[in-house]
Design a protein around this motif. Sequence first.
Motif, short mmCIF file in Angstrom:
data_model
loop_
_atom_site.label_atom_id
_atom_site.label_comp_id
_atom_site.label_asym_id
_atom_site.label_seq_id
_atom_site.Cartn_x
_atom_site.Cartn_y
_atom_site.Cartn_z
N GLU A 116 37.66 29.99 23.64
CA GLU A 116 37.44 31.11 22.73
C GLU A 116 36.66 32.21 23.46
N ILE A 117 37.26 33.37 23.52
CA ILE A 117 36.61 34.51 24.16
C ILE A 117 36.60 35.67 23.18
N SER A 118 35.44 36.17 22.89
CA SER A 118 35.35 37.31 21.98
C SER A 118 35.50 38.60 22.77
N ALA A 119 36.17 39.56 22.14
CA ALA A 119 36.38 40.86 22.78
C ALA A 119 35.03 41.50 23.08
N GLY A 120 34.89 42.04 24.27
CA GLY A 120 33.65 42.70 24.65
C GLY A 120 32.64 41.77 25.30
N SER A 121 33.00 40.49 25.45
CA SER A 121 32.06 39.54 26.07
C SER A 121 31.97 39.73 27.57
N GLY A 122 32.97 40.40 28.14
CA GLY A 122 33.00 40.60 29.57
C GLY A 122 33.87 39.58 30.29
N LYS A 123 34.15 38.47 29.63
CA LYS A 123 34.95 37.42 30.26
C LYS A 123 36.40 37.85 30.47
N GLU A 124 36.85 38.82 29.66
CA GLU A 124 38.22 39.29 29.83
C GLU A 124 38.41 40.00 31.17
N ASN A 125 37.31 40.33 31.84
CA ASN A 125 37.37 40.97 33.17
C ASN A 125 37.45 39.97 34.32
N ARG A 126 37.38 38.69 33.99
CA ARG A 126 37.30 37.68 35.05
C ARG A 126 38.55 37.64 35.94
N LEU A 127 39.72 37.82 35.35
CA LEU A 127 40.93 37.78 36.16
C LEU A 127 40.94 38.92 37.17
N LYS A 128 40.56 40.10 36.73
CA LYS A 128 40.49 41.26 37.64
C LYS A 128 39.52 40.98 38.79
N LYS A 129 38.34 40.48 38.46
CA LYS A 129 37.33 40.20 39.48
C LYS A 129 37.79 39.09 40.41
N TYR A 130 38.46 38.10 39.85
CA TYR A 130 38.97 37.00 40.67
C TYR A 130 39.98 37.49 41.68
N LEU A 131 40.92 38.32 41.23
CA LEU A 131 41.96 38.81 42.14
C LEU A 131 41.36 39.66 43.25
N ASP A 132 40.38 40.48 42.91
CA ASP A 132 39.72 41.30 43.94
C ASP A 132 39.00 40.42 44.96
N GLU A 133 38.38 39.36 44.49
CA GLU A 133 37.62 38.48 45.38
C GLU A 133 38.55 37.62 46.23
N ILE A 134 39.57 37.01 45.61
CA ILE A 134 40.44 36.10 46.34
C ILE A 134 41.29 36.84 47.37
N ASN A 135 41.53 38.12 47.12
CA ASN A 135 42.36 38.89 48.04
C ASN A 135 41.66 39.16 49.37
N LYS A 136 40.34 39.04 49.38
CA LYS A 136 39.61 39.21 50.63
C LYS A 136 39.98 38.13 51.63
N THR A 137 40.40 36.99 51.11
CA THR A 137 40.80 35.87 51.97
C THR A 137 42.30 35.83 52.20
N TYR A 138 43.07 36.08 51.15
CA TYR A 138 44.52 35.85 51.23
C TYR A 138 45.34 37.11 51.55
N HIS A 139 44.85 38.26 51.19
CA HIS A 139 45.53 39.53 51.49
C HIS A 139 46.96 39.54 50.93
N LEU A 160 43.87 44.42 32.09
CA LEU A 160 42.70 44.85 32.84
C LEU A 160 42.86 44.59 34.34
N ALA A 161 43.58 43.52 34.67
CA ALA A 161 43.71 43.13 36.07
C ALA A 161 44.87 43.83 36.77
N SER A 162 45.75 44.49 36.02
CA SER A 162 47.01 44.97 36.58
C SER A 162 47.00 46.46 36.90
N ASP A 163 47.82 46.81 37.88
CA ASP A 163 48.09 48.22 38.19
C ASP A 163 49.33 48.70 37.43
#
Length: 281
Positions: A116-139, A160-163
């Motif tokens: 359960e994730i409530s809107a505005g909790s900030g957790k909805e940004n986790r996928l975006k942050k994950y992709l930015d972080e993991i791309n430093k390794t995998y490119h 939020l995570a998509s272009d």
Amino acid sequence: MRKISFINMKGGVGKTTLSTNVAHCLANRENCKVLVVDIDPQFNATQCFFSGDKYIEYLKNNGKTILDLFKENVANISTVEGVTGIKSFNYSDIEPVQILDNLFMLPGNLNLYQIEISAGSGKENRLKKYLDEINKTYHFDYVIIDTPPTPSIWMVSALLASDYYIIPVKPDPLSYTGIELLQNIISQKKRDLDLNIKCMGIVLTIVEEGTIVFNKCMETIGKNKQLKDLLYKKYFKKRTDIAKFQLNQQFILDQSKDDIKLSLTGIVQEMIKRINDDETK
């Protein structure tokens, strides 16, 4: 890294078939490094890459899934020792699994329903942050995100995570008339969340050429300049063998039918061109 969500609020439109085959084609034919993310709680995309036994074995070996990105770490609270057992959250710990030479995946998980994730909790940004972080390794060159067919926090997280996003549409009245509703919802999210995501087009799926329904769909889209401009030239014809192949973790490029292969490669090449044209504006 281009991050693309495949979105439609109606199920049964071939969304997962399109997204997984586009990812496979990008890796196989276009020599791109691709990550597939399954953020749909039904985890259909994952089943295109994993048999049941293989998926269970993957979990037993501590393989990571989309659930690891959103679940909470539970702390042990003791009056004597205080709070213990909290493990720091590191995106880099959630490693994607390699499927082929250029194809990786962060698999889905049915237990996502229980989060359960409530809107505005900030957790909805986790996928975006994950992709930015993991791309430093995998490119990665591309990230393909398979989304749920309902408005939800998981769809918001994908946006939020998509272009870019692509809309798979079955040419029947209920499917293509829902495009405007979907566009309105995404426009609202863009305003509320300050998103820069752009639509990279509409791809027709499960097409039965020559039928009254298909002809009516093409006529309706042809009269709407916005939809007409978004429509891809190639489309997926209705083919039962595609679904049968995917149940065995095989893809369109593995099949012998040249017409469907040409449709897929045409869609992928048009998608690449649209994105390149957008980036050079």
